[in-house]
Every structure is written in C-alpha cells, then in structure tokens.
Design an enzyme around this catalytic site. Structure first.
Site, PDB file in Angstrom:
ATOM      1  N   ARG A  49       0.879  -0.665  -0.127  1.00  0.00           N
ATOM      2  CA  ARG A  49      -0.171   0.546   0.805  1.00  0.00           C
ATOM      3  C   ARG A  49       0.398   1.291   0.211  1.00  0.00           C
ATOM      4  O   ARG A  49       1.732   2.268   0.758  1.00  0.00           O
ATOM      5  CB  ARG A  49      -1.054  -0.353   1.271  1.00  0.00           C
ATOM      6  CG  ARG A  49      -2.017   0.981   1.296  1.00  0.00           C
ATOM      7  CD  ARG A  49      -2.886   0.647   2.355  1.00  0.00           C
ATOM      8  NE  ARG A  49      -2.080   2.331   3.436  1.00  0.00           N
ATOM      9  CZ  ARG A  49      -2.112   2.649   4.584  1.00  0.00           C
ATOM     10  NH1 ARG A  49      -2.495   1.264   6.240  1.00  0.00           N
ATOM     11  NH2 ARG A  49      -0.986   2.804   5.909  1.00  0.00           N
ATOM     12  N   HIS A  80      -4.126   4.762   4.571  1.00  0.00           N
ATOM     13  CA  HIS A  80      -4.791   4.004   4.713  1.00  0.00           C
ATOM     14  C   HIS A  80      -5.589   4.483   4.055  1.00  0.00           C
ATOM     15  O   HIS A  80      -6.067   3.083   2.810  1.00  0.00           O
ATOM     16  CB  HIS A  80      -5.238   2.603   6.034  1.00  0.00           C
ATOM     17  CG  HIS A  80      -5.772   2.050   6.009  1.00  0.00           C
ATOM     18  ND1 HIS A  80      -6.644   1.669   5.598  1.00  0.00           N
ATOM     19  CD2 HIS A  80      -7.830   2.595   6.477  1.00  0.00           C
ATOM     20  CE1 HIS A  80      -7.690   0.489   5.736  1.00  0.00           C
ATOM     21  NE2 HIS A  80      -8.599   1.118   6.300  1.00  0.00           N
ATOM     22  N   TYR A  83       3.263   5.603  11.397  1.00  0.00           N
ATOM     23  CA  TYR A  83       3.921   3.685  12.202  1.00  0.00           C
ATOM     24  C   TYR A  83       4.716   3.563  10.963  1.00  0.00           C
ATOM     25  O   TYR A  83       4.710   2.044  11.161  1.00  0.00           O
ATOM     26  CB  TYR A  83       2.282   3.711  12.159  1.00  0.00           C
ATOM     27  CG  TYR A  83       1.443   3.403  11.523  1.00  0.00           C
ATOM     28  CD1 TYR A  83       1.718   2.727   9.519  1.00  0.00           C
ATOM     29  CD2 TYR A  83      -0.017   4.430  11.126  1.00  0.00           C
ATOM     30  CE1 TYR A  83       1.157   2.829   8.600  1.00  0.00           C
ATOM     31  CE2 TYR A  83      -0.555   4.130  10.426  1.00  0.00           C
ATOM     32  CZ  TYR A  83      -0.514   3.688   8.842  1.00  0.00           C
ATOM     33  OH  TYR A  83      -1.240   3.555   7.639  1.00  0.00           O
TER      34      TYR A  83
HETATM   35  C1  LIG Z   1     -14.606  -5.607  10.992  1.00  0.00           C
HETATM   36  C2  LIG Z   1     -14.033  -4.908  10.649  1.00  0.00           C
HETATM   37  N1  LIG Z   1     -13.349  -4.239  11.750  1.00  0.00           N
HETATM   38  C3  LIG Z   1     -12.157  -2.898  11.575  1.00  0.00           C
HETATM   39  C4  LIG Z   1     -12.797  -1.874  10.371  1.00  0.00           C
HETATM   40  C5  LIG Z   1     -12.055  -1.146  10.132  1.00  0.00           C
HETATM   41  N2  LIG Z   1     -11.315  -1.088   9.152  1.00  0.00           N
HETATM   42  C6  LIG Z   1     -11.036  -0.674   8.283  1.00  0.00           C
HETATM   43  S1  LIG Z   1     -10.520  -1.046   7.041  1.00  0.00           S
HETATM   44  C7  LIG Z   1      -9.342  -1.914   8.342  1.00  0.00           C
HETATM   45  C8  LIG Z   1      -7.896  -2.009   7.708  1.00  0.00           C
HETATM   46  C9  LIG Z   1      -7.948  -3.460   6.318  1.00  0.00           C
HETATM   47  O1  LIG Z   1      -6.597  -3.974   6.482  1.00  0.00           O
HETATM   48  P1  LIG Z   1      -6.511  -5.564   4.882  1.00  0.00           P
HETATM   49  O2  LIG Z   1      -7.621  -5.698   5.812  1.00  0.00           O
HETATM   50  O3  LIG Z   1      -4.813  -5.239   5.534  1.00  0.00           O
HETATM   51  O4  LIG Z   1      -6.955  -3.990   3.701  1.00  0.00           O
HETATM   52  P2  LIG Z   1      -6.342  -2.910   3.155  1.00  0.00           P
HETATM   53  O5  LIG Z   1      -6.910  -1.556   4.434  1.00  0.00           O
HETATM   54  O6  LIG Z   1      -4.888  -3.557   3.839  1.00  0.00           O
HETATM   55  O7  LIG Z   1      -6.321  -2.915   2.140  1.00  0.00           O
HETATM   56  C10 LIG Z   1     -10.100  -1.960   9.738  1.00  0.00           C
HETATM   57  C11 LIG Z   1      -8.914  -2.187  11.001  1.00  0.00           C
HETATM   58  C12 LIG Z   1     -13.427  -2.565   9.076  1.00  0.00           C
HETATM   59  N3  LIG Z   1     -13.981  -1.717   8.331  1.00  0.00           N
HETATM   60  N4  LIG Z   1     -14.782  -3.534   9.605  1.00  0.00           N
END
Ligand SMILES: Cc1ncc(C[n+]2csc(CCOP(=O)(O)OP(=O)(O)O)c2C)c(N)n1
Ligand SMILES: Cc1ncc(C[n+]2csc(CCOP(=O)(O)OP(=O)(O)O)c2C)c(N)n1
Ligand SMILES: [Mg+2]
Ligand SMILES: [Mg+2]
Lengths: 387, 363, 387, 363
Positions: C271, C275, C284
C-alpha cells in the site's frame, strides 16, 4: 454423488501419521518422538481414572433417563483422550473445557456431583473455576478457545513462561470438538495464539461427529493439519490410547511452558454414544461404524496391557470396579439430594456491583412470590404454580 | 463497591460507582460548572479519555489497552495516543483484525486478573464480537455464581455526524442495554469522559463505554481531583419548568442548544443528561418529570425498541397521573444509517427536538 | 523484545516461493507452472488499465482533499494486483470486492464516477451488482468472503461448473486484505468453500498493512500457506507483476470453473499511500520501506518491458497519459455534478415490500420537512437547518 | 408484493403478505376456528412448519434448507424431517458448524437467485451470525438501492420452558426487531405456522422466523387451502371488554389460558396475537385498546428494551386520552436465563399475566 461433494476432494481418511503407544490389542509400541517410560503405579491410577469416569458417566445417563437430569452429554469412548491429556497438566495450568470434559473435570478435582448441577438445572456450573484452574463448561461451540488464548496472553504478561521453574511456568489448554473447528472463534484463537506465541495447547477431540454431521462436513483434510495454516505444529494422536495422549499432551504443554507457543493436538477418537441423551444416533450413522470402534476401546486395551504385563491382576480390576460402583452410588445419592436453588437466586450475581433494575425486579418478585405463600393475600386464580 | 485498589498506594480512590439510586438530583452543576480545583485544565473529550486511561494505567498495572491500531498509531481518533510509548507493547496491544478475538481474549485476560480496555474501532464493527459480548462476557459472572470477575471495558466511538461512509456512524447501544450483565454508559463532556472512563475501568462488571465521536474535539474543563458522581447517575444539566428533555452522549449538546434556543420564545426546558443507558437512573428522571409533567427522550439510535421506548414505558408507569402528554421520542428512523449527505436530515437536531417539544406542549 | 513477540517465531520474511513473470526491472522471466504467451495488444491494454486507474485514483484523492469526497481509499501500488486478476475474469464470473477494488471495478465496467458515490456520501454503492457481476463494496472486513462462498455454492447448484462450456462455467472471486485473514468470517469461508469444493478464488492483496498494523500481527507465516490448513492450494504471486497475477488468477479461475474447488492467492504487494485519506502513515511506518517498494512499481516495470521489447513507444505512452488526464477531468466534472439524494430517499428500499413503520416515518418526515419550506407554516425556531 | 412465483404453474398464489395496515380487526377467528376446508388435518406446530416448508420447496426449486443437522437428522426438533430424503442433499444442506458461515453463505446463495431457509439450532446460538444478520443481510437491499433481493429466512426455535441447559431457552427477537431491514415474526398455532413459514419464504425481504419451541408438539387443525391473513397482521383471538392482553409465539397460549381462567371471576380479557414483532400491527392493537382502555403486553424476552417497551410507548402515544392505566408489561427479568429448575419462576405464566391484569385494572 451430489454437487456438494463433487470434484477432487482428497479423502479425509488418507493415511496420515498418528501417534500411538498402545495398540487396540493392548500391545505396547514405541514412537521415536514420544519416548515413554512406563510407571506401573501411574498406569494403574490412569486405569482407575478411566473406569471411574466411565462409570460416573453411565450413572449420569441413567439419572437422566429417570428424569433426574435434564440432559447429559456422555463422554463414552473419549475417556483416554480426556484422562491422558488432563493427567499431563501441572496444578498451575488452566483448562477451558466444552460440555463433555467430565474426565478432565475429574482430574481437576471437580466432584462429579458438582458437575451434574448444570445438567440437573440447579446451576450453570457450580464450581469455582479459580479453585480448580478449570473454567466453567462452555456450550457455545468454540467460544472458550479465545478465552484460552487470552488467558495464555495473561500468563505471558505475568512472566510465567520460559522461566524454567516447573512450579511457575504455566500452560493453558483449550478443549473443543471436531465440529468446533469450523467456527470463526476457533480460527481467531489460532491467529491470536500464533501471532502472540501464547502458551496454549489446542486439544481437539475428533470424535467423528458433531451431532449428526460427520467430520467430512467440517474439513476435507485431517484436522491436525489445520495448524500448519497458522504456523504452529499440529499432531494427530490415537485418542483412545491413554499413553500416547499423555505423551503428546505433555510435550505440547512443556513446549508452551518453555515459551515456544501453541500446539494443536487432534485426538482421534469416537463418540460411542448419542450426542446427548436427547439424541438418537441410529438416525444418521450405521451400527457397523460403532462396532468397529468398539474394538479400539480405550479401557479394554489398557486392561489387556496391564494384565499381560503383570502390572495388575483380577483383584485390582475387581477393586476398581467396586470403587466405581460405590462412587456411582454416591453420585446418585447426592444428585437426588441436590436442592433446587431458591427462586430469588436468579437475581444474584447478575452483576458484582449494585444494580437498581435488578434490585427493583428482585423486590417485586419477592413480594409477588410471598403473595402466594401467605393465604391471607393469595389471589383467587386457578393455578398458583409459584406457591 | 468491591473493586480492590490494585494500584500503587496513595492515589485517591474513586467513590462508589454504581448506585444510580440516590443520585444527585439536587440542583446539578452545569456541565463542567463544578468548583474548579487547582489541577483543572481545558481539554477535548478525546484527550480527557486519554488522560483518564493514562491515570487508570498508572494506578493499576493490571489495566491493559487492546484493539486495532490502538498502539503505534494511538487509535484512529488518537484516543490512546502515546499510551503504548509510555506503557509498552505488553500493556497496549495492537491486536489482529478480529473483533470476536479481541473481546474473547480480553475475557481470558480478565480471568487471569487483568483489566482490559478494548477499543472497537467504530460502532459498526462491534457485531462480529456479539457472541463474545452478549453470551460470554455478559453472562459469565452469573454463570459462575459470582466466582469470577470480568472487569472488561469496551470503548466504542459511536454515532453519526462526521460525514463518514457506512458502518461508521451507528448507535448500537440498545443491543447491549437489552442484555443483562452489561453496563452501558456514554459521556457528553470532557469532565465526564475523564471520570467515567476511570469508573468504568474500576468497575468489576463489564462496561460498554460509548464515546460521542462527533464531540471528540469539543473542549471543556477537567478537574482531575474532583469527586465524580456515581457512574450510573443522571444529571440535570439545566433546570426548566415546562418539559424535561433527556438525552445522552452526542445528543446532550444538541438538546442543550435546543433549550437555549427555545428560551427566548418563553419555553422553559429542563435538560437531563442520562449518562447511563443501563442501568437507567429513573429516579432522577422521575423527579424531574413530576415537576415538568412532560418528557421528550432524544437519541441517535433508531427509536424502534430503543432506549427511548424503555424510558417512555417506565416513566409513564411511574408518572401516569402526572403526565400531561405522552412521552415523545426523537431518534433515528427505521432505516439503515443513510449515506452521509443525508445524515443531517436523518439525525435528530435542534429543530427536531423543538418540534417534539412543541408537540408535547400541545397535548 | 517484548513478550508479545517472544519465543521462536519463524520470520515472516522467510524466503518462500513467489510467482513472477516480470521483474521490477522489466525483465521477462519464465515460470514452469505458469507459461505465458505475450500478446502485445493485451499488454498494451493492461498498461492502459494500470495508468488510467492510477490516474483516477489520484484524482479521487485530490477531490477528497478539496472536500468533494468524504474519504478515499487509494489503490496506489496495487494496480497490477487488481488489473491482472480482474482481466482474468470471464463475463459470467462474479466478484466480491472490498472498498479498495477500484481497479477491479474498472475492469467490470463500473464507471469511476459511479464508484465515487459511496465516498462522496450520496449513496452506498450506486451500481447494480447484477449488471456488472460485481457486488457492492463491503466495508466490514471479511464479510464478503462468505457471500462469495455462498454464491459459488449457488453456481454449483445451477450446474454451472465443470460442463466444459467456457461461456457457462462460472467462477467467483473474493477480494480481501491481509488484515482480513484474521477474521473468523474469512476462515469460515475457507471451511465452507473447501468442504463444498465451491468454485471460488480467494484473492488476498497482502499490501503489508492493515491501517497501522503490520502483516506480522495477523500471521506468523506467509499468508498463502493458510490454505494448506484447510486443504486447498495457496500460491504467492508478485502482486506488482500484472503478467504473473493474471496467469496465476487465470489458472485458479479455470480450476474453479472445472469444478476443482477453491484456491487462495496471496498477491504480494504494498500500500504505497495512506490507508485512506484520513490516515497518516508517517506515524507508524518508515519512509525507507516505501522507497524500497517504489522500485517495484507495477506500472514502471511494464512500461520498461513494453518499451524495450518495442511493443510500445513514446507516442503510445503519451496517448495513454492524455487519455488518463481526460478521464480524470471527466471524473472530476461529473463528480462535482453528482446530485445529493432527495432527503426522503432514506426511506426507500429499506424493504422491498411495504412496511407500515417506514411508511409512517416517511409520511411524518415529509410533512415535517415541508413545514420548513412553506413560509406560512414555518416554525419560529432559530435554525431551520432542514429548509 | 413483488414476489414472482418461481414455482410450477397451477399452485395457488399467496395473498399479499406484508400489509399490516388494514388487517383483520373485525371479529377474528379463534385459533384454527376458520371454516375448515376439505384438506384440513390435525397436526403439531413442528409438523405444520415441516409441511409448509415442503410445500414451499415443491412450489419453487430455488428454495433451499440449510443449517446444522437439518439434513440426515431432520433437525434436532425434526422440523426438517424427511426433506433431505425427498429434495436431495443439494437443496437440504447440512452445513459446517458455523452460524456466521450459514448466514453469510445464505446471502451469497440469495444473490445467486436462491431462497435459503436457514435454521439456527437454538436461540442462543444466533449471536455468532450477528454481523451477517444485522450488518449484511439487513442492510444489503438498502445499500443496493433495491437492486438486489435477499429472500433469506432464518428459522429460530426460541424461548424457554423445556428444561434445557443454558443458551437453549432465550428470546433474542428484540435484537432483531431493533434492526431496520429485517422482518420478525412468530407463530402460535399450527395453522399460522403453516401459513407464516410459506409467507416468509415468499417474502423478498429477510425474515426472522421465531418458532415457539415449547409449543412444537401442540396440535391444531391446518387447512392447507385456506387463505392466510397478511404475514404482519395481528389477530384478535378472543374478544373482551375490560383489558387487552397482547402476546406472540409461546406466550399466546399462556395468555389465552389466563383469559379463560379470569372469566369466571368476571374479568373480560381481549387477547391479541401480535404474530409480527417487526413491523408491529399497531392498528389492530390500537383499535382494541381504544375499546378496552387498558393494555398488558406479555413476552418471554427481557422487558428492558424489549418489544413490550416499544408497544407501550406507541400505544400510549396513540391512545393517550383513552388509557385508564399505563401499559404494563410481563416479561423476562434483567438477568441471564436462569438454570432450568428456576425457569417456571422466571417465565411469565398465567399468574403473572393475571397479576398484571389486576394491577392494570386497579388503576
Ligand atoms: C470488522 C471491521 N473491523 C474494523 C474495520 C476498520 N478497518 C477498516 S480497513 C481496516 C484494515 C484492513 O486491512 P486489510 O484487510 O489488510 O485491507 P487494506 O485496507 O490493507 O486493503 C480496518 C481495521 C472494519 N472496516 N471492519
Ligand atoms: C455456536 C453453537 N452452535 C450450535 C450449537 C449446538 N450444538 C451443540 S453440540 C454441537 C455439535 C458439536 O460438535 P463437536 O464440536 O464435534 O463436539 P462434540 O459434541 O462432538 O463433542 C452443536 C451443533 C452450539 N452449542 N453452539
Ligand atoms: Mg465431535
Ligand atoms: Mg492490508
């Protein structure tokens, strides 16, 4: 073949390594990774454990049939998996059971009568978990595996791993069934335990059935291999071989106590009875399968071994049987004597700290309840079910 | 109050936390209007929670903070900012991305003697942890007949009004208030935020701590040495004569604004900050309604089977002969939270509150 | 070292097999399992895809900065993972995306403007999933993987696997992040997909971060190995190599369509941005890590390869850049013109069938709302925010 | 009503399902007291659901049944008995042991055009599926602006009174009624069970179908050819003059018994079977309360933020000047479900209903 099973599934019964130290015929065999020094006293005491927990289990089933328990979940066939693993625990280790771990409870000094409270409906557990380092039975499938992972994280934070002090280093063990492996919680527990390298042993009793659903509906490969997907070791052990279960569990607990993280143990066993006393397994499984597993009985093989090797004789076996009968009689007696809880007990311990709504409802209930007891104020309604 | 102080000697113990009955129904201080002590400073709600957490961690080494992004990042709202730096990775834990895992392991940690404070990143992400909260955490004290303690706090930034995408603006407190074994509170000022998070951590029962995320950056005075009212007591924030309007969390500010706006028109509104959704401090509310004879309850959460329904039912029962109008509710509609461009229409605001006040007064 | 990382963890960065067909330097390499016939037209069109989706992504970020979007989740760095996989799909295949799959959306003919609706806050999706075989974005991490498994079970029941008819056989693909692998739902999806041998590809973009949490906090072994714990194949592919991603995804989709069940693909990528626009990654992660990944850029390497091999020249690249700018300009223009929904739209489609409470609330709302518009009935309150 | 008939031609289509307004408030038939058609047979509630499911599967090949033990075993209550044998393993699916997985895959199947009927084995095991139900299933129609259909039925044997261990006797309907996008119903007679399960399957919206497990073996007449009332309409089961008592599911029988027991004392109770918890048929209830001027609502679920609270709030608002007493509630206490030896004390029974009736009449 239906859609649901179409395609090229690897057969679940693929030959795969299984740790065994005592064959179904009672033959002692060696395993390179699990050397085992036979101690006659220990084997005899395990034999006693096995017989006693089976006998209590049978008594509980009988009590249920007679209406003294609401339900009973029998451990029949799984005695070795439970006694073998629980006898590997140190006193400071902590156990998170399902609802079927009566053999483990026995090893954690929970009185079998106490254990019946939940099934009789007089309480939801009845023992103090902290006194026995044995948590309450968990009925919601899989939930306790996360509690175990968290408890183990607490053990780490207490510095109670890897010190080398056998009285201090602590392991946690979570029991669960083959069906539970499909639950999200169980897999999350694998994630937490592995990334934090927590001192926890995941002890799965694969008794081949989740009520009526065969193991093939929960996994298409042997369950012990699940752990490899999370980066920690998994091992399949003959769950009807108390020696092997003990050896494998001891190794895993030691590993945890040394700070080397989680292990998954699949104890390959069989649920010889119904799922619970409410269940009728003839609706979904064939008698031949049960017959086959009868030949692998955990107690019979140990008895043969003890007898053949001269470690125990008829007199010993008879003494244990007698003790078992006595224990069963006591369990029956004390079960029948178990008092129902006081009605207003349901308002106790909802919270530790005072709570106005609970207090208000308790007060209302007590007044209401008293109105039935006191003839002067009894209402005229037909059925005073509360009096 | 059975919390043993596990912290270093010398800190001022908190007063009893949980007696909603006997709460301060006497002339109550306006928000932050208490007598300011020497240590009083001005800070945001977010900072007040941070300070309260910090103090709780200072006082008791068993207090842990855990959740997604709470460590290095300090939380997406920076509520846990700096805590990992100061208390280390073992006490401020960035967990894997699994809410059921967070609450489930927190239960295990609590059984081992810890006092975990879990963050659920946004209201809409609490549901994967639902079984662990309502079936495990809520029931375990009862199931164990009081032999175990579950001092777990679940912090939830909640509510709308920040222009977020779906699942980031919900008000799920009703789902938890309907569950015996849980305590459910929400703060509306920095002082309350500071007090209440500490009281929640000190509670031996599980507490759902709902933080009004759209008010995180509102400022107010915090006196760290002042003595808090009980955790579950409501407070009369503004006295009035014609009608009582009760709210909690983010709606308290809205209701105070409505009361101020109505004054020039000659409408005298009494404002009650409920502070606790479960248990409810009905005594404080009843006392107010017996005087004003009318009640409107305001929350962002959907009205249907929401806390307002319970309050309406109970206050009607307690004040049947005093009420001049039915208890009216202002709350979320029976729809999912709409796209953010509609949230101003969806959320109760000053006008919707005054509309309900008018309707109640018209009875 | 703290407790949390104590013990003997295998390092996550352990060398492990990764499929690559185009090196970061733009060198074409072969892989025995994934032969790849280069077709210049196709590569040029992919190059166009990559450039266009990156350009739209940058425009969306700019629109957010200017207050036109509430938030934006950038795909920067993940273009090849998305274009490579999505260009392997057949029209009848069905896609379950997260909130970051703008490149996949592009390949499913969802107009980029339409895509912005969710982020602008004017709707919660805005496209008809059935029209594009592209489901709504799912924000609750992991939930869509179960929908994908279920959809794939439906495909099986329709007899749309293993017929050999390329227009009929259907695969399903679920996109998710590295963080999602910790969720119970995702692991349950693995269970359902494997025991039912469902035609689904689990496509994990390991972009190394779940907001501020590094991949090591979700797993202690390479993620593609998770699949082995559930009994289906897992493969790691260079996620910044559009050729390799396409080849690996094509193979997995074909496998699914043939009725051979699920595959897990870990697209190893990064990424490059925050985010979301709400995030500040400097809190971080270190700049050096980002710099290192810049050298592995998915577009740069394809451009070098196209240029060196003579498949495309300056004129082509300039034309694509111009097209990208035009597209961005249109996206901006049409985004700004996107109307806000009518207030009472929030009462529509809560249910398909009539619902008295929704009707009652809609009626109340419309009356209330009108009272602000009509001066005759306007109340005297200070702030008529609804008018 | 937008359900397309997907079944074979010739079956009698069901009447409109979802209009709670305009429901049969006229002299309503006693349970099963409608004019019996030629095909009428006597059967239990469990068998009636089984028959209704069987007919739904006969009529539409897209209807699937899925859950734990629903196939070979026919469900732990035998409600799906024989369906797998007759419709095959592809339509009656024994799933892995994972509730979130069951609902999540059902959503996927629905998106592919199927109409899955999921069984959650017991009330207390629905919580692991909570996110999939309240955040996915409930919201997806709205999120898609109506472009997708989610005809998923979730069958839940619910309530206490069977002497079971913990988690097997709960009444979680309030958690779902508080959620927009879901429909929540409960049947109390075999005829309703037969009708309502078919109507639920025909609905293009998700339906939570709560089955009164302790009444599974109660018998009544089922006329398969009779025309059902709308799914979400309440029914006056017994007319009375002094007070209305409303209930749904397992409590309907209790309330009817109470009404019969009170008659000799000269207390005339009108009994309303709500049948639907969300939406509520408030028109039918209002009409009744305007006549009787008093209302008691009975459910097993905890009272605090339960459906009774909502009914109390709304009926009080609608009938403020008609009510002679506050709406009273009889329901579960604010405790986890107690051990089964206490459930007779915990559960509302005839006496508790009449106690509330007496209290309401005393106002
Ligand atoms: C069940 C849930 N918990 C927390 C969140 C908040 N949240 C949004 S994106 C994220 C991180 C996601 O990481 P990843 O699965 O690696 O996907 P990326 O964003 O890196 O594409 C979090 C914790 C959420 N959307 N859904
Ligand atoms: C979350 C949840 N779902 C369903 C049930 C109902 N149930 C009780 S035991 C059981 C089967 C468990 O199988 P397994 O995990 O193999 O354990 P075993 O009973 O064979 O020891 C089921 C489905 C439950 N207790 N919890
Ligand atoms: Mg089993
Ligand atoms: Mg990621």
């Amino acid at each position: 073949m239906t859609l649901a099973t179409a395609g090229s599934l690897p057969a679940i019964a693929d030959p795969c390594p299984i740790v065994q130290l005592l064959t179904p015929e009672g033959q002692r065999v060696d395993h390179p990774d699990y050397p085992f020094d036979v101690d006659a006293d220990q084997l005899r005491s395990w034999y006693r454990d096995l017989v006693l927990v089976r006998r209590v289990d049978a008594e509980a089933t009988a009590l249920q049939r007679q209406g003294e328990l609401g339900i009973w979940a029998s451990l029949l066939g799984q005695e070795a998996a439970q006694i073998g693993s629980a006898r590997a625990l140190a006193p400071q280790d902590y156990v998170f059971p399902t609802y079927r771990e009566h053999g483990v409870a026995w090893c954690r000094d929970v009185d079998p009568v106490t254990l019946l409270g939940l099934f009789r409906g007089v309480n939801l557990g009845g023992w103090d978990p902290t006194e026995h380092n044995f948590h309450l039975y968990t009925i919601v499938i899989g939930a306790q595996t996360l509690h175990a992972a968290g408890y183990a994280m607490g053990v780490q934070r207490d510095g109670a791993v890897g010190t080398g002090d056998p009285d201090r280093d602590t392991a946690v063990i979570a029991y669960f069934g083959d069906g539970a492996t499909a639950q999200g919680d169980v897999n999350e527990a694998f994630v937490f335990a592995s990334v934090f390298n927590a001192p926890v042993v995941f002890f799965c009793q694969n008794n081949h059935w989740a009520i009526s659903v065969p193991n093939e509906r929960q996994t298409r490969i042997p369950l012990y291999r699940r752990a490899s997907g999370f980066g920690f070791p998994g091992v399949r052990v003959d769950g009807n071989d108390v020696l092997a279960v003990n050896a494998v569990t001891r190794a895993a607990l030691d590993r945890a106590r040394r700070g080397e993280g989680p292990t998954f143990i699949e104890a390959f066993t069989y649920r010889m009875g119904a799922h619970t006393t409410s269940d009728d397994p003839t609706r979904y499984r064939i008698a031949a399968e049960v017959e086959e597993w009868k030949l692998k009985d955990p107690i019979a093989r140990l008895k043969v071994y003890l007898a053949r090797s001269g470690m125990a004789g008829e007199e010993f076996f008879a003494r244990i049987d007698a003790e078992a009968d006595e224990l069963a009689a006591r369990v029956r007696r004390e079960c029948l004597a178990m008092p129902d809880p006081a009605p207003s007990a349901m308002f106790e311990h909802v919270y530790h700290e005072p709570h106005p709504l609970v207090d208000e409802e308790r007060a209302w209930f007590e007044t209401y309840h008293r109105s039935f007891a006191d003839p002067a104020t009894t209402t005229a309604h037909a059925e005073g079910s509360l009096s | 109050m059975t919390t043993e102080s596990r912290g270093p000697a010398g800190h001022v113990p908190l007063r009893p936390l949980s007696h909603a009955t006997g709460a301060a129904t006497a002339p109550a201080p306006a928000p932050n209007g208490h007598h300011a002590g020497p240590g009083t400073t001005t800070m945001t709600i977010a900072r007040a929670i941070n300070s309260g957490l910090r103090r709780a961690m200072d006082e008791d080494s068993k207090v842990l903070v855990m959740g997604e992004d709470v460590g290095r990042l300090g939380g997406v709202f920076r509520v846990t900012d700096g805590l990992q730096k100061d208390f280390g990775e073992d006490r401020v834990i960035d967990t894997p991305l699994a809410e059921s895992g967070i609450i489930g392991t927190a239960i295990g940690l609590a059984l081992r003697g810890y006092r975990p404070v879990c963050e659920i990143q946004f209201d809409g992400f609490i549901y994967p942890a639902y079984d662990q909260i309502v079936s495990q955490l809520a029931k375990m004290v009862f199931r164990s007949a009081g032999t175990v303690r579950l001092p777990v706090v679940i912090r939830v930034p909640f509510g709308g009004g920040i222009g977020a995408v779906e699942h980031h603006s919900e008000s799920p407190e009703g789902y938890f208030a309907h569950t015996a074994g849980l305590r459910v509170v929400s703060c509306s000022t920095p002082q309350d935020a500071y007090w209440m998070i500490r009281q929640a951590v000190h509670s031996d029962d599980p507490v759902l701590f709902f933080e009004p995320k759209r008010r995180y950056w509102e400022k107010g005075e915090v006196d760290p040495d002042a003595t808090p009212p009980p955790l579950h007591s409501a407070r009369v924030l503004r006295t009035g004569e014609q009608i009582t309007v009760a709210a909690y969390g983010p709606m308290v500010r809205t209701v105070l604004d409505a009361a101020a706006a109505a004054e020039p028109d000659g409408t005298s509104i009494e404002v009650v900050d409920l502070r606790s959704v479960s248990p409810l401090d009905l005594d404080t509310l009843e006392e107010s309604v017996r005087r004003t004879r009318r009640l409107v309850v305001v929350h962002e959460a959907p009205m249907f089977l929401g806390a307002g329904a319970e309050i309406a039912a109970r206050i009607t029962e307690r004040c049947f002969y005093h009420l001049e109008a039915p208890v009216l509710r202002v709350g979320g509609f029976h729809t999912p939270y709409p796209p953010s461009r509609l949230e101003e229409e969806y959320l109760p605001d000053l006008d919707r509150v005054l509309d309900a006040v008018d309707r109640a007064l018209a009875f």
